[in-house]
Structure formats: C-alpha cells, structure tokens
Design a protein around this motif. Sequence first.
Motif: not given
Length: 117
Positions: A94-117
């Motif tokens: 009867t329950w729904v379980y939710y997950r954030v895929e690690p690849s999504v968090l990694a991609a979001m982090g990479r998206f905002l990273v500066s080239a010089g960081a």
Amino acid sequence: MSNTKAPPVSKVEPCCPPLTERPLTAEEAERTAAMFKALGDPVRLRLFSLVASHDGGEACVCDISDVGVSQPTVSHHLKKLREAGLLTSERRGTWVYYRVEPSVLAAMGRFLVSAGA
C-alpha cells in the motif's frame, strides 16, 4: 507482503554538462529548467531533501509526509519531482517508496561546478 520489487514507476536520467563546459542545447536547457523549477518550490525542495537524506537513500511516503501540507498536496509535489526526473518511485503493497538516484545528485553537482574548481 513479498520481498519482490516491482519495476520503478519512472526512470531518472541525469542531464546536461557543466555550465562552463559548453552552451546548453535547447533540449538540455528545457530539461535542466524543469529540474530547477521543480526544486524552486520550498515544499518540493524539502521533500527532495527528506528523500535524499533518508537512511538507505530511499523513503516511504509515510515517512516524509509531515511537511506542513495535506497528503494530496504531498502526492502532487512528489509527482512533480518524478516528472522532472529528480525521483523514482516504487509501490510496495500500500506504500510508495521514493529514491533519489545518485547519478542525479552527481549530475546536478557537476552542472554547477566551475571549470576552475
């Protein structure tokens, strides 16, 4: 209830190269904007955080529903997060379980990273 997992309701696909790598295509900009738009709502951002930080990286809707809005509103916000590609969901009994895929968090982090960081 059996331990057999049902297939995920939706598939999460990380998007887009770092902003400093190259200009985004129109499609990449649409996908990225949808992700940020979904996170632009405080309730959705809180739900996303609750799922991402939950033990095991997965949370039952029953564990994350206390965010100050009604259950139907929680369901609506979780649906928007799924549609934006930020969460996957799986029904177990009867329950729904939710997950954030690690690849999504990694991609979001990479998206905002500066080239010089």
